[in-house]
Design an enzyme around this catalytic site. Structure first.
Site, PDB file in Angstrom:
ATOM      1  N   MET A  81       8.596   2.943  -0.641  1.00  0.00           N
ATOM      2  CA  MET A  81       9.646   1.936  -0.447  1.00  0.00           C
ATOM      3  C   MET A  81      10.008   1.825   1.029  1.00  0.00           C
ATOM      4  SD  MET A  81      12.238   2.516  -3.656  1.00  0.00           S
ATOM      5  CE  MET A  81      12.077   4.283  -3.650  1.00  0.00           C
ATOM      6  N   GLN A 105       0.500   4.730   3.543  1.00  0.00           N
ATOM      7  CA  GLN A 105       0.159   3.436   2.955  1.00  0.00           C
ATOM      8  C   GLN A 105      -0.069   2.395   4.050  1.00  0.00           C
ATOM      9  OE1 GLN A 105       2.842   0.517   0.935  1.00  0.00           O
ATOM     10  NE2 GLN A 105       1.626   0.982  -0.883  1.00  0.00           N
ATOM     11  N   CYS A 108       2.532  -6.004  -2.218  1.00  0.00           N
ATOM     12  CA  CYS A 108       3.765  -6.468  -1.561  1.00  0.00           C
ATOM     13  C   CYS A 108       3.944  -7.981  -1.773  1.00  0.00           C
ATOM     14  CB  CYS A 108       3.727  -6.143  -0.065  1.00  0.00           C
ATOM     15  SG  CYS A 108       5.243  -6.664   0.753  1.00  0.00           S
TER      16      CYS A 108
END
Ligand SMILES: Cc1cc2nc3c(=O)[nH]c(=O)nc-3n(C[C@H](O)[C@H](O)[C@H](O)COP(=O)(O)O)c2cc1C
Length: 333
Positions: free
Chosen positions: A20, A75, A109
């Protein structure tokens, strides 16, 4: 829950913090792992930026501490396979970062700024490009003395009404991806509406024949919802996102519920205040005080949610400018 292997890496507890942006700070990830998360990836970092600007600009978002975290995962997001290959090569030349355990690719996303560049969930519309990105990442980690798995986190569809995208999941597995995690919402849903376990299951079933673990994500907030997503999808592991904000204890509780061991108590008021201070202290180790406090403003309300007088405390916390001020607000709360 049974442990799973991602590539050569054994994940003892396949309950992972879902990445997040703005939340997945290094201290928070360390805390989540302490609470039982199998690992906790960084937030998304631009592969292109690393390729052209080096790691300095992005370091604060992908800072890892293998010593304190155990298994680490960075990520990356982007759209050009060459950007990923170059970014990973740079990561593998950088002290500490080069010790990273797993590289995760963001293919979920939904934020327009990311999607319009062809990255994030836009890749679901271009399976060939998505495969090429996985292959480029695999190439970048080939020939090392250890195996660095390449994982992908994606969604159940690009368009409203999509009920899973089995061909996309297969394309990722065929390209050599070492784990797939699917969030049960489509791109237009962003974070609204319900996450669909049925749509996740469609993608899970599509890659059953491949020898890679499959993780499910979306709306897990307690033991019941964790059990349900596992039963409904047949996944090997789960990722928990929003319910972990200000609540890292969720990992210990869900783990106990799934393993049938004694459920740890809910955190008390003091536990929550102490954890807020601990996370901020962790952020202060690598950020100037004003930046650390400003960035933590959006996180602090989660730690005090539901406490007596929380509305009043939140207003003070989101205006705080220094560590001492935050501590004073918390002590008086
Ligand atoms: C504030 C916020 C930031 C997020 N940032 C990322 C991100 O950087 N990378 C990613 O793959 N997913 C990101 N997500 C999506 C979550 O990882 C997760 O897939 C989603 O919230 C659904 O899981 P949940 O219902 O457990 O929250 C973000 C979600 C939120 C709410």
């Amino acid at each position: 829950m049974k442990s799973v292997k991602i590539g050569d890496i054994k994940i003892k507890n396949p309950i992972v913090l879902s990445p997040m942006a703005g939340i997945s700070s290094l201290p928070f990830r360390i805390i989540c792992n302490e609470m039982g998360a199998g690992y906790s990836p960084t937030e998304l970092v631009s592969a292109r930026s690393i390729r052209y600007n080096g790691v300095d600009k992005s370091l604060r978002y992908m800072r890892i501490s293998p010593e304190e975290e155990g298994i680490t995962a960075i990520q990356l997001f982007g759209t050009e396979p060459e950007d990923f290959e170059a970014a990973i090569s740079t990561i593998l030349e950088t002290p500490v970062l080069k010790e990273v355990s797993i590289i995760d690719i963001n293919m979920g996303c939904p934020v327009p700024k990311v999607v319009k560049t062809g990255a994030g969930s836009a890749l679901m519309q271009d399976p060939k490009r998505a495969s090429d990105i996985v292959k480029a990442c695999k190439k970048a980690v080939s020939g090392l003395s250890r195996n660095i798995p390449i994982t992908v986190k994606t969604r159940t569809g690009y368009n409203e009404g999509d009920k899973g995208n089995p061909d996309f999941a297969k394309a990722l597995a065929d390209a050599g991806c070492d784990m797939i995690c699917v969030h049960g919402r489509t791109r237009p849903q962003m974070y609204h509406g319900e996450s669909s376990n049925e749509a996740i299951a469609v993608m899970r079933d599509a890659v059953r024949g491949y020898d890679i673990p499959f993780f499910a994500n979306g709306d897990i907030c307690d033991v019941r919802s964790a059990k349900k997503i596992i039963e409904d999808t047949g996944c090997d592991g789960i990722m928990i996102g929003r319910a972990a904000r200000g609540n890292p204890w969720i990992f210990a509780r869900v783990l106990a519920g799934l393993n049938g061991t004694e459920m740890p108590d809910l955190p008390g008021v003091k536990d929550r205040k102490d954890m807020l201070v601990r996370e901020l202290e962790g952020r202060l180790k690598y950020l100037p005080e004003d930046v650390a406090v400003r960035e933590f403003r959006s996180v602090m309300p989660y730690y005090v949610k539901g406490l007596p007088g929380s509305a009043r405390i939140k207003v003070k916390l989101v205006n705080a400018v220094s560590f001492d001020e935050v501590k004073e607000i918390i002590e008086l709360a």
